[in-house]
Scaffold this active site. Structure first.
Site, PDB file in Angstrom:
ATOM      1  CE  LYS A 112      -4.367  -1.749   1.092  1.00 51.10           C
ATOM      2  NZ  LYS A 112      -5.269  -2.284   2.027  1.00 51.10           N
ATOM      3  CE  LYS A 195      -4.266  -9.887  -1.270  1.00 48.80           C
ATOM      4  NZ  LYS A 195      -4.441  -9.650   0.108  1.00 48.80           N
ATOM      5  CE  LYS A 198     -11.910  -7.678   1.818  1.00 47.26           C
ATOM      6  NZ  LYS A 198     -12.231  -7.623   3.218  1.00 47.26           N
TER       7      LYS A 198
HETATM    8  P1  TYM Z   1      -9.455  -9.428   4.791  1.00 50.84           P
HETATM    9  O1  TYM Z   1     -10.716  -8.729   5.176  1.00 50.84           O
HETATM   10  O2  TYM Z   1      -8.594  -8.804   3.772  1.00 50.84           O
HETATM   11  O3  TYM Z   1      -9.779 -10.888   4.296  1.00 50.84           O
HETATM   12  C1  TYM Z   1     -10.633 -11.753   5.020  1.00 50.84           C
HETATM   13  C2  TYM Z   1     -10.150 -13.181   4.912  1.00 50.84           C
HETATM   14  O4  TYM Z   1     -10.125 -13.601   3.547  1.00 50.84           O
HETATM   15  C3  TYM Z   1      -8.836 -14.124   3.234  1.00 50.84           C
HETATM   16  N1  TYM Z   1      -8.542 -13.830   1.832  1.00 50.84           N
HETATM   17  C4  TYM Z   1      -8.176 -14.750   0.931  1.00 50.84           C
HETATM   18  N2  TYM Z   1      -7.968 -16.077   1.031  1.00 50.84           N
HETATM   19  C5  TYM Z   1      -7.587 -16.734  -0.089  1.00 50.84           C
HETATM   20  N3  TYM Z   1      -7.411 -16.131  -1.284  1.00 50.84           N
HETATM   21  C6  TYM Z   1      -7.610 -14.791  -1.428  1.00 50.84           C
HETATM   22  N4  TYM Z   1      -7.445 -14.211  -2.618  1.00 50.84           N
HETATM   23  C7  TYM Z   1      -7.995 -14.043  -0.285  1.00 50.84           C
HETATM   24  N5  TYM Z   1      -8.265 -12.734  -0.071  1.00 50.84           N
HETATM   25  C8  TYM Z   1      -8.589 -12.623   1.219  1.00 50.84           C
HETATM   26  C9  TYM Z   1      -7.886 -13.408   4.170  1.00 50.84           C
HETATM   27  O5  TYM Z   1      -6.676 -14.103   4.328  1.00 50.84           O
HETATM   28  C10 TYM Z   1      -8.706 -13.366   5.437  1.00 50.84           C
HETATM   29  O6  TYM Z   1      -8.620 -14.588   6.141  1.00 50.84           O
HETATM   30  N6  TYM Z   1      -6.447  -8.274   8.625  1.00 50.84           N
HETATM   31  C11 TYM Z   1      -7.500  -9.162   8.183  1.00 50.84           C
HETATM   32  C12 TYM Z   1      -8.730  -9.083   9.047  1.00 50.84           C
HETATM   33  C13 TYM Z   1      -8.487  -9.299  10.507  1.00 50.84           C
HETATM   34  C14 TYM Z   1      -8.303 -10.535  11.155  1.00 50.84           C
HETATM   35  C15 TYM Z   1      -8.154 -10.232  12.545  1.00 50.84           C
HETATM   36  C16 TYM Z   1      -8.232 -11.852  10.709  1.00 50.84           C
HETATM   37  C17 TYM Z   1      -8.453  -8.312  11.462  1.00 50.84           C
HETATM   38  N7  TYM Z   1      -8.263  -8.887  12.676  1.00 50.84           N
HETATM   39  C18 TYM Z   1      -7.921 -11.216  13.494  1.00 50.84           C
HETATM   40  C19 TYM Z   1      -8.010 -12.842  11.670  1.00 50.84           C
HETATM   41  C20 TYM Z   1      -7.871 -12.534  13.030  1.00 50.84           C
HETATM   42  C21 TYM Z   1      -7.901  -8.791   6.765  1.00 50.84           C
HETATM   43  O7  TYM Z   1      -7.654  -7.706   6.319  1.00 50.84           O
HETATM   44  O8  TYM Z   1      -8.605  -9.747   6.111  1.00 50.84           O
END
Ligand code: TYM
Length: 328
Positions: A112, A195, A198
């Site tokens: 970012k 990947k 979003k």
């Molecule tokens: P976020 O919101 O970006 O994504 C949510 C979950 O989706 C998974 N993910 C993917 N898995 C496989 N292939 C992809 N292309 C892909 N894109 C997203 C992410 O790995 C995630 O599991 N920081 C985290 C949110 C968070 C969190 C936490 C997670 C905040 N606090 C505590 C676990 C525990 C995030 O931005 O995920």
């Protein structure tokens, strides 16, 4: 008592098949095995600008998606991160133990800040992993099911938990990540080297969980493929490998069985099949999603916050005690 599981998703952008396959699909299975807590991490979402009206809608939508995908509020707890102020309190304390270089090393931050320059991004993007560590450590979490992109953040969480325990005495459980084999990294439909995301520039990068059948067919038709025409699962065909993974994960079939089904057929036959598999998953899911009212989901989130609040308070009492603050 079974071990605690914690995970969350940011209510930003359109949730897509990567989020479902990388995270939610595994959560639904794991909620039978663990004492599971699923969070809508709204405070993480505001590390980049969000429209207030849209954000409020998204928070509710993400919680509805959890329910429609099969998270059962009788088994698992669901809540909104900002409703439990202990998350930000612990994040602050952890940030005092975190080195700036540790934060600057995070891939997500590097990506970012390279894109927008350090002048173009907020400090929240840098300290984001300390808030994520707080989410996890507040609840004595043993396991964190996520996609591969989050593993580095969980590694840092482990480092911070150990650092705190060593400095102040045993306080936090050291968590482990759980990452699916085939679902760890679902790649973009427009570029199999990146990947599915979003925040992708093109909507042809992802299948949103709210895409209708026509959109799914259009996007799958446009998805990039590799040279050659054979349907084989191979590292030399990264685009096809990704599509086969999606197929297998949604269809709950072995890759070999799918490759066999399409032996002698071409990419376009395979893509038609894949689009239908996705639609067959999304249609009933979207039907359930549509039928969940705001009131219903808000009641689930309220009950969830009430359930986790005492756990968070208790952990913060311990933390205050250990570091020399006065509990109230
Ligand atoms: P976020 O919101 O970006 O994504 C949510 C979950 O989706 C998974 N993910 C993917 N898995 C496989 N292939 C992809 N292309 C892909 N894109 C997203 C992410 O790995 C995630 O599991 N920081 C985290 C949110 C968070 C969190 C936490 C997670 C905040 N606090 C505590 C676990 C525990 C995030 O931005 O995920």
């Amino acid at each position: 008592m079974s071990k605690r599981l914690f995970s969350g998703i940011q209510p930003s952008g359109n949730l897509h098949l990567g989020n479902y396959l990388g995270a939610i699909q595994n959560w639904v299975k794991l909620q039978d095995e663990y004492e599971a807590i699923f969070c809508v991490v709204d405070l993480h979402a505001i590390t980049v600008p969000q429209d207030p009206v849209e954000l409020r809608k998204k928070i509710i939508e993400v919680a509805k998606i959890y329910l429609a995908a099969g998270i059962d509020p009788k088994k698992s707890t669901m809540f909104v991160q900002s409703h439990i102020s202990e998350h930000t309190q612990l994040a602050w304390i952890l940030s005092t133990l975190t080195k700036i270089t540790e934060l600057e090393r995070m891939t997500q931050f590097k990506d970012k800040s390279q894109k927008d320059g350090k002048e173009g991004i907020g400090a929240g993007l840098l300290t984001y992993p300390t808030l994520m560590a707080a989410d996890i450590l507040l609840y004595d979490t043993a396991v964190v099911p996520v996609g591969e992109d989050q593993v580095q953040h969980i590694e840092l969480t482990r480092v911070l938990a150990r650092r705190f325990n060593e400095k102040f005495g045993e306080t936090f459980v050291i968590p482990e990540s759980i990452v699916g084999k085939k679902s760890a990294r679902i790649m973009g439909l427009d570029d199999p080297t990146k990947k599915m995301s979003k925040s992708a520039a093109s909507e042809y990068n992802y299948i949103a969980l709210t895409d209708d059948a026509e959109t799914v067919r259009k996007k799958i038709k446009k998805a990039v493929t590799d040279s050659g025409s054979e349907i084989v699962y191979s590292d030399s065909k990264p685009a096809l490998k990704n599509l086969l993974n999606i197929f297998a994960l949604l269809y709950d079939k072995k890759l070999e069985a799918i490759a066999e089904e399409y032996a002698g057929k071409n990419y376009s036959d395979f893509k038609n099949g894949l689009a239908e598999v996705i639609i067959n998953f999304l249609s009933p899911f979207q039907e359930r999603l549509k039928n969940i009212s705001d009131e219903e989901v808000l009641a689930v989130l309220r009950a969830g916050a009430e359930k986790v609040k005492p756990l968070a308070r208790e952990k913060m009492h311990q933390v205050f005690d250990k570091i020399g603050l006065i509990s109230y």
